[in-house]
Write a protein that holds these residues in place. Sequence first.
Motif, PDB file in Angstrom:
ATOM      1  N   UNK A 108       0.821  -1.205   0.000  1.00  0.00           N
ATOM      2  CA  UNK A 108       0.000   0.000   0.000  1.00  0.00           C
ATOM      3  C   UNK A 108       0.858   1.259   0.000  1.00  0.00           C
ATOM      4  N   UNK A 109       1.914   1.262   0.820  1.00  0.00           N
ATOM      5  CA  UNK A 109       2.793   2.431   0.869  1.00  0.00           C
ATOM      6  C   UNK A 109       3.492   2.663  -0.458  1.00  0.00           C
ATOM      7  N   UNK A 110       3.914   1.580  -1.090  1.00  0.00           N
ATOM      8  CA  UNK A 110       4.581   1.733  -2.386  1.00  0.00           C
ATOM      9  C   UNK A 110       3.614   2.236  -3.453  1.00  0.00           C
ATOM     10  N   UNK A 111       2.393   1.711  -3.427  1.00  0.00           N
ATOM     11  CA  UNK A 111       1.405   2.140  -4.420  1.00  0.00           C
ATOM     12  C   UNK A 111       0.849   3.523  -4.121  1.00  0.00           C
ATOM     13  N   UNK A 112       1.000   3.982  -2.867  1.00  0.00           N
ATOM     14  CA  UNK A 112       0.516   5.307  -2.533  1.00  0.00           C
ATOM     15  C   UNK A 112       1.243   6.375  -3.340  1.00  0.00           C
ATOM     16  N   UNK A 113       2.520   6.143  -3.613  1.00  0.00           N
ATOM     17  CA  UNK A 113       3.257   7.065  -4.467  1.00  0.00           C
ATOM     18  C   UNK A 113       2.682   7.134  -5.867  1.00  0.00           C
TER      19      UNK A 113
END
Length: 640
Positions: A169-174
């Motif tokens: 999720x954190x990676x895709x948040x970018x």
Amino acid sequence: MKLTKMLTKKLISFWLLSLTAVGFIFLVGAMVSFTQLTYKFQQQKVDKLGLMLVEHYQSRSQSANQSKSQPKYQWDLHAWLPPMLMAFNANSFKLTRGDDILFEYYSPTADQYPTLYKHTLDKSSNLAMELNLPQPYLVQQLGWYEYISLFIALSAIGLFVRFGLRWFTEELDGIEHIAQRSHLILDGEHQQALQYAAKARPRLINRAMTKLLVQLQDAQKERGRFDQFIRSNTFLDPSTRIGNRIFFENRLEALTHQETMIAHGVVVLMNFDDLDLLQQQHGVEEVNEQLNDLVQAVQRLLVRFEESIFARYSFNQFVVVAPQLSLAEADSLAGKLLKIGISQLQNQSDSQDNYIHLGAAFYKAGDQQQQIVEEVEMALKAAQLQRNNNWFMYDKGAVDKEIAKGSVRWRSFLESTLVNRRFVTVTKKVIDSDGATCHQEVFSRAIDNQGNEVRATLFIPMANKCGLMPQIERQLIETVLFELMANNQQHFSVNLSLDSLTSRAFTRWLQTTLLEHRPLASRLTFEVAENIVVKHQQDLVATLEMLRKIGARLCVDHVGLQVVGTHYIQECHFDLVKLHRSIIHQIHLKSENQLFIRSLIGGLYRAEVQVFAEGVSSFEEWQTLKILGVSAAQGDFFNH
């Protein structure tokens, strides 16, 4: 975030589905392997039992041959076989030799679906067995050790999935931030997209977008500066940076309708004799410095006069136009201008008593524009004939009673008109290039006690002085919303003044009213003058943004009246740009005005902004405007 994170949800859902599918496949494989292993283990036990029976049978056969006696299988099998079958949890067992049953066993607690094993133990003696055993995977029971191991394994898998989900999720948040920036760019919110760059990933794409947005912003500012440069070189004097003669003529035409003045005021022409000789004696730079001081002093004087005009009429002449002044105020203004001129250039002239002369002409509504210019030039000649520093006012005879009316009487009249709701509306159509009506602009008129109409150009300056514009425009908007819009489905535009836009009470009322009648807001266009937006942009941003979010359209009018940049158009998200009548008048004959319109429309390329024109009075003007790219127009040409 405004977006719903569809990309993140889809990818995470796919990842979880894939992880679940892999886990399910591993679980099915483990169960199949476990079942096969239990069957294989049970088969090995059955084979072992059969081997024991064969060995026991063969050993007993040999003993019987040696002793010449009958073997006693039953007693021997009853001794050791039943406990072994009980250990196997056998449902039944049958040992046969041919048609003879040598041994039988039945369990008191038989399973419904046992596994049947049939084996021929010895083909020579036709010895066979038939064994029913429970399903092997049902016999195996899990203990606390297995349960603890299973719990630890499942916990480890859960922690891994939780960590993976959080990381994913954190990676895709970018990427979602990249999508949000792209969404803002597509919506034209370039400034917000430029500021929305902190967490966007991948960084390479984010840096590339930031660089392109910065370059686009610089290009837009450069385009605005280029537009202003074109207008400055066309309409400004290069040395003093005030309007030139073309600027003055355009602004003076803005105060006319069909070449007649629409209100009263005064024109003052300032003449400095021997200015060229002074430049030769003292140098161009020193004289220009003194002229700039003169310009600043005059501009400070004109601050309190709304819509005043100050321009360089010729090399040694400056002109001032001050609308809505009484005759007494015009006399006072001329005297102050003379004092400023004497004080600024006194030390630069050899003939200090006869180097500055002022000619003034007081005009009324209906006076011819060309006549006023001639009168002010005649007044200047009369002042020069006196051969000393002085000013001369061209005699206009009796003063109009409406002009002489004091501010106290104006306030009383306007307040009475407000209380009795005697402000009426007049509409003018805005026609597009196909001849269809885009919307109707709403103007106001005041009805006096005798039933006569009072022009807006006459009472609006007085209403501004008295601070009554918010109340007047509130009545006007109420009339538009509840009378005009109730009777038809057309769009209307309403002008808003600075006092209304900066009044908290008015903006709160307007917001509440538009929210209560939100379907009508999309049919409303609010017009704001360019000089108001440029001077008070920071104060108006919140109000303009509120109107835009409610659904109303925004229009900036009187564009071209001032020499300013155009970057504010996209910064304030205006939907319409309305060119002032002074730019439109005889546009087919004025190449400098055509250049300005081309530059303006070119700067708004790809922006969702339409350019309108007001004051179109001839077919040639309308045709020229359509060729230049103007979308719609209004004026006397369309009222025939």
